[in-house]
Design an enzyme around this catalytic site. Structure first.
Site, PDB file in Angstrom:
ATOM      1  N   TRP A 102       0.815  -1.213   0.000  1.00  0.00           N
ATOM      2  CA  TRP A 102       0.000   0.000   0.000  1.00  0.00           C
ATOM      3  C   TRP A 102       0.845   1.258   0.000  1.00  0.00           C
ATOM      4  O   TRP A 102       0.514   2.241  -0.662  1.00  0.00           O
ATOM      5  CB  TRP A 102      -1.033  -0.008   1.135  1.00  0.00           C
ATOM      6  N   ASP A 172      -2.247   6.841   6.012  1.00  0.00           N
ATOM      7  CA  ASP A 172      -3.297   6.003   5.438  1.00  0.00           C
ATOM      8  C   ASP A 172      -3.658   4.983   6.517  1.00  0.00           C
ATOM      9  O   ASP A 172      -2.899   4.059   6.773  1.00  0.00           O
ATOM     10  CB  ASP A 172      -2.780   5.311   4.173  1.00  0.00           C
ATOM     11  N   LYS A 196     -13.082  -1.491   5.692  1.00  0.00           N
ATOM     12  CA  LYS A 196     -12.323  -2.427   6.508  1.00  0.00           C
ATOM     13  C   LYS A 196     -12.946  -2.494   7.915  1.00  0.00           C
ATOM     14  O   LYS A 196     -13.248  -3.556   8.414  1.00  0.00           O
ATOM     15  CB  LYS A 196     -10.851  -2.014   6.603  1.00  0.00           C
TER      16      LYS A 196
END
Ligand SMILES: *Cc1c(COP(=O)(O)O)cnc(C)c1O
Length: 360
Positions: A102, A172, A196
């Site tokens: 990511w 993030d 999530k």
């Protein structure tokens, strides 16, 4: 009706009570005669839903008054571009810490908008740890320092908050947002997609300090200009109304569980069940450095990869789904977000023991 234990990395499992409440309110939200998804975003009903979601989030996370909370679209991948557009503030470069898949995506996208200095990377070691703060080569003139607080694919999580001095820290937090208390003051900006830990896909939450907004690059789409969205209560364009409603129900659920401290205690207990078992066996293994292991996403492999398919099939037969690891790393991954009950993790460990006896 049978509900499975769903270990998906996202979109992920939600609290059953939230889904039940949403079902109860589906056709007629509290006497309005409408479903939330049929409401005008400018009507008083939805404005109250939006305001409650924001105020619960502020209360749970302790968001200071000089931070804006925005409910946007575009996901965390969208933010990979939106962050530099908004946060460069006349500067030419930004620092990024590379801890996995990511971070790599964030870096690649940011390079379209500015010079990126990768101030530290754990790539050489195979992305199994967070580089120690002492090794970071930060640039004091950088616009911001970007981290990924939980690498959803690699299962690597920060269990500490980096000090970046005067340079704003940007995180993030897609896959560990609302899983534990966070000292928001230590960050200039926090962002994350909902799917999530917070609700269905569709809303991206951005928490940003007031003094950092209002200097977006001229090319920034208006819908992604934090200042424009802040001035319009995140309603410059139509927000993802239904997702915001579910997020509000999830925040209420977190509050009823005892808030983020209780959430963290619960998440630690769950993760320990799985990691403790991984310590006792050599049939399965997790490659991540012990102190950097994620409480949310637990990747593990079978030493004998030829048994992967049989393992997944057996899990499915026992009502445990979505355990297949990300295609880039293979093996297994158990995502055990807030809404995964400890019974799900215990059932998984029981099955792992049984499978090892049958195939070891
Ligand atoms: C899931 C995830 C993303 C991607 O989110 P999208 O909603 O697909 O844009 C980005 N970063 C992290 C850490 C994630 O877990």
């Amino acid at each position: 009706m049978t509900r499975v234990f769903n270990f998906s990395a996202g979109p992920a499992t939600l609290p059953e009570s939230v889904l039940r409440q949403a079902a109860d309110e589906m056709l007629d939200w509290r006497g309005s005669g409408m479903s939330v998804m049929e409401m005008s975003h400018r009507g008083k009903e939805f404005i109250s839903i939006h305001a409650e979601a924001e105020s619960l989030l502020r209360e749970l996370l302790g968001v200071p008054a000089d931070y804006k909370v925005l409910f946007l679209q575009g996901g965390a991948i969208g933010e990979n571009a939106i962050v530099p557009m908004n946060m460069l503030r006349g500067r030419a470069s930004a620092d990024y810490i590379d801890t996995g898949e990511w971070s790599k995506k964030s870096i690649k996208e940011a390079k379209k908008y500015c010079k990126v200095n990768v101030a530290a990377s754990s790539e050489a070691g195979g992305y199994v740890s967070v580089p120690r703060r002492e090794t970071w080569k930060l640039d004091p003139d950088a616009a911001y320092v970007h981290i990924c607080s939980n690498e959803t694919i690699g299962g690597v999580e920060y269990h500490w908050t980096p000090d970046t001095g005067e340079v704003p820290l940007v995180a993030d937090m897609s896959s560990n947002f609302m899983s534990r208390p966070v000292d928001v003051r230590r960050y200039g900006l926090i962002y994350g997609g909902a799917q999530k830990n917070v609700g269905p896909a569709g809303v991206t939450i951005v928490i940003v300090r007031d003094d950092l907004i209002g200097q977006a690059l001229p090319i920034t789409p208006s819908a992604f200009d934090y200042k424009i969205q802040a001035d319009n209560d995140s309603m410059f364009n139509t927000p993802p109304t239904y997702t915001i409603y579910i997020a509000g129900l999830v925040f209420n659920w977190i509050k009823a569980q005892g808030g983020l401290e209780a959430m963290e205690a619960h998440n630690r207990k769950k993760a320990a069940v799985l990691y403790d078992h991984l310590e006792t066996t050599s049939f399965f293994y997790n490659p991540v450095t012990r102190e950097d292991r994620s409480l949310m996403n637990v990747p593990f492999k079978l030493r004998d990869e030829s048994l992967d398919e049989a393992f997944l099939k057996g899990a499915q037969a026992r009502g445990m789904v979505q355990l297949k690891g990300h295609r880039s790393v293979g093996g297994m991954r158990a995502s055990i977000y807030n809404a995964m009950p400890i019974e799900g993790v215990m059932a998984l460990v029981e099955y792992m023991k049984e499978f090892e006896v049958g195939h070891g």
